[in-house]
Structures are given as structure tokens and as C-alpha cells.
Motif scaffolding. Sequence first.
Motif, PDB file in Angstrom:
ATOM      1  N   ALA A  37       3.543  -1.741  -4.591  1.00  0.00           N
ATOM      2  CA  ALA A  37       2.675  -0.567  -4.614  1.00  0.00           C
ATOM      3  C   ALA A  37       3.441   0.695  -4.981  1.00  0.00           C
ATOM      4  O   ALA A  37       2.954   1.516  -5.768  1.00  0.00           O
ATOM      5  N   PHE A  38       4.627   0.876  -4.399  1.00  0.00           N
ATOM      6  CA  PHE A  38       5.377   2.088  -4.722  1.00  0.00           C
ATOM      7  C   PHE A  38       5.704   2.139  -6.203  1.00  0.00           C
ATOM      8  O   PHE A  38       5.576   3.193  -6.839  1.00  0.00           O
ATOM      9  N   ALA A  39       6.154   1.035  -6.762  1.00  0.00           N
ATOM     10  CA  ALA A  39       6.506   1.016  -8.185  1.00  0.00           C
ATOM     11  C   ALA A  39       5.316   1.398  -9.043  1.00  0.00           C
ATOM     12  O   ALA A  39       5.434   2.188  -9.986  1.00  0.00           O
ATOM     13  N   ARG A  40       4.136   0.866  -8.718  1.00  0.00           N
ATOM     14  CA  ARG A  40       2.947   1.183  -9.514  1.00  0.00           C
ATOM     15  C   ARG A  40       2.580   2.657  -9.380  1.00  0.00           C
ATOM     16  O   ARG A  40       2.216   3.314 -10.364  1.00  0.00           O
ATOM     17  N   TRP A  41       2.691   3.203  -8.169  1.00  0.00           N
ATOM     18  CA  TRP A  41       2.398   4.615  -7.952  1.00  0.00           C
ATOM     19  C   TRP A  41       3.395   5.494  -8.712  1.00  0.00           C
ATOM     20  O   TRP A  41       3.017   6.455  -9.392  1.00  0.00           O
ATOM     21  N   GLU A  85       0.836  -1.198   0.000  1.00  0.00           N
ATOM     22  CA  GLU A  85       0.000   0.000   0.000  1.00  0.00           C
ATOM     23  C   GLU A  85       0.874   1.252   0.000  1.00  0.00           C
ATOM     24  O   GLU A  85       1.868   1.318   0.714  1.00  0.00           O
ATOM     25  N   VAL A  86       0.485   2.238  -0.795  1.00  0.00           N
ATOM     26  CA  VAL A  86       1.011   3.593  -0.696  1.00  0.00           C
ATOM     27  C   VAL A  86      -0.131   4.458  -0.199  1.00  0.00           C
ATOM     28  O   VAL A  86      -1.235   4.420  -0.747  1.00  0.00           O
ATOM     29  N   CYS A  87       0.111   5.213   0.852  1.00  0.00           N
ATOM     30  CA  CYS A  87      -0.958   6.021   1.432  1.00  0.00           C
ATOM     31  C   CYS A  87      -0.488   7.449   1.651  1.00  0.00           C
ATOM     32  O   CYS A  87       0.707   7.738   1.680  1.00  0.00           O
ATOM     33  N   ILE A  88      -1.463   8.342   1.785  1.00  0.00           N
ATOM     34  CA  ILE A  88      -1.212   9.736   2.122  1.00  0.00           C
ATOM     35  C   ILE A  88      -1.562   9.915   3.590  1.00  0.00           C
ATOM     36  O   ILE A  88      -2.700   9.644   4.005  1.00  0.00           O
ATOM     37  N   LEU A 129      -5.536   5.874   0.879  1.00  0.00           N
ATOM     38  CA  LEU A 129      -4.770   5.173  -0.144  1.00  0.00           C
ATOM     39  C   LEU A 129      -4.475   6.094  -1.316  1.00  0.00           C
ATOM     40  O   LEU A 129      -5.330   6.854  -1.761  1.00  0.00           O
ATOM     41  N   ALA A 130      -3.251   6.005  -1.843  1.00  0.00           N
ATOM     42  CA  ALA A 130      -2.859   6.763  -3.028  1.00  0.00           C
ATOM     43  C   ALA A 130      -2.857   5.892  -4.276  1.00  0.00           C
ATOM     44  O   ALA A 130      -2.748   6.413  -5.396  1.00  0.00           O
ATOM     45  N   VAL A 131      -2.942   4.580  -4.102  1.00  0.00           N
ATOM     46  CA  VAL A 131      -2.973   3.642  -5.224  1.00  0.00           C
ATOM     47  C   VAL A 131      -3.683   2.383  -4.736  1.00  0.00           C
ATOM     48  O   VAL A 131      -3.721   2.111  -3.529  1.00  0.00           O
ATOM     49  N   GLN A 132      -4.265   1.642  -5.647  1.00  0.00           N
ATOM     50  CA  GLN A 132      -4.949   0.412  -5.256  1.00  0.00           C
ATOM     51  C   GLN A 132      -3.969  -0.546  -4.582  1.00  0.00           C
ATOM     52  O   GLN A 132      -2.846  -0.722  -5.050  1.00  0.00           O
ATOM     53  N   PRO A 133      -4.374  -1.189  -3.466  1.00  0.00           N
ATOM     54  CA  PRO A 133      -3.462  -2.131  -2.800  1.00  0.00           C
ATOM     55  C   PRO A 133      -3.063  -3.278  -3.723  1.00  0.00           C
ATOM     56  O   PRO A 133      -3.846  -3.719  -4.564  1.00  0.00           O
TER      57      PRO A 133
END
Length: 259
Positions: free
Chosen positions: A181-185, A162-165, A173-177
Motif C-alpha cells: 500500500a505504501f509503495a502504491r501511495w 492499508e495507508v490511512c490518514i 483510507l488514503a489509497v485502496q487497500p
Amino acid sequence: TCSWRVAFARFLSLARRLEKANNYRQFQGKLFIDIANAWYVLEQWLINNSPQESRQDIYNTLRGPADSEVLARIPARSLRYSYGLRDGQDIPWDEDQRSLYWGLFGGFSAYNVLIVTRFLHAGVTSSQFSDISEEAADQNYIFARSLIGGGRRFAVDANDYEVCILTGLNSELAVQPGPHAFARWFIEFTRRLSSGVYKLGYIVPDDDASFGIVLFPDEPDGDFCVEAITHGIAVRASALYCASNHNGFAYSIRLRMLP
């Protein structure tokens, strides 16, 4: 050209630097290449799109690779691979405060909210932020924070799922779990740069000192940015979700006369 022995030695050196020495066989080459390609896209975009007078200011703030000792303390694999290429930003202080707007992950101004987000170097730990909950600091690795509007942080969990704010005690969440996750964001962020969704401009309209990456979408797509033309006037409207704003969304309306 180089022999396969030299190529393998270089690969092994990279794998041991990015994974713990005894776990280098877990190195994921495809993931690393994806992140390296995203960094190439981002850096070329900064070089090719920065006006000459800006001297590629944002690009020049990027640090080189993080040290192996620091990388070993980053649990999220795709974030660790990214830090293995670029260890955040060094943003200098200048008297006219232009550097405040040089955050790599851009910014926006709307209502009474002004946000500009920088890429932190790997030596910064979540425990250094006293205004987030102890639980959030223990479970997440903060990799970005606001230069202006300092209550906003981007973090990835230890499992890279997970990437979150983080804003105070809140988390969104900043991107779907999912895996990496960081790479996808990060790859999505660079895609939006290269496709024109985000552009360099004045984060605060009409403020010449606020030149940076503007997060209001600027490429009409029918969803978050639309444009209509009537009687020789083009009106472009953008919507931006901002976790730090209690309204949820911020809006930008821009008008221009057509020739």
C-alpha cells in the motif's frame, strides 16, 4: 563494468540490510526498484522545479538511508524499502518560519484549515503521539505528520495493506487497500508531481513565506481541476479532499487575465 560476483555481493548486501538477516531471500527486487525509481522522480522534480532563490530547500532536508537496526523495526515492507533510501526529513527552524512549509508531502490552505505534511524519520514511533488512540498506535506505523495543523498523520499498517490518514480518533483510507500500500501511495504521489497535478507555489496565497508543494490540483483533468475562459479571463477551479475538514472537500478558485 563489474563481474557477476561483485554484482551479487552488492545485491546480497542490500537484501540483508532491507530484510532481516535470516530472511534476505524474501527481498523483492522489483518492489525496491519501483520505489527507488519513484524517489528518483521526486528528487529530480524538486531539483528541476525549485526556483533558484529557494536553493532547493525541500530537497536539502532529505536524510540519507536509515540504519539497519532501525529498518528492522519497520514491519511494512515497502515503507521499509523507502526508508532504506531516504530516512525522512530534517527541517531546520528559521526565524521567518519559511521552513514550516517545506514538508515533502505538501500542503494546502482553505477556510480555517492549514496543513503542511513532513516525512518523518524512521526513529519516530507511533507510541510517541499521545493524541491518537492506543489501538491506532499499535496497529499502524506513522511515517508522516503535519508541521502545521498537527493533528493529521499518515500511517501504514504492519501488513503494508492499508495507508490511512489519522486525525485524532478517526481514520480514513488514503489509497485502496491491497499489497504494498505504501509503495502504491508513494508512486502515485510522485506521478502527480511529475505530471503537473501538484506544483511548487505559495501554500497560503500571497504569503511569500509559504513556498512549498501545493496540493490543490493545478492541471485541468475534467475531474479535480477544470478551467474555463470567457472574455479574456481564465478561471481555474480545483477540488481537494481533506480528511481533517468536516466539509470533506476544499476548493480553490484562481483567475488570470490572458494576454
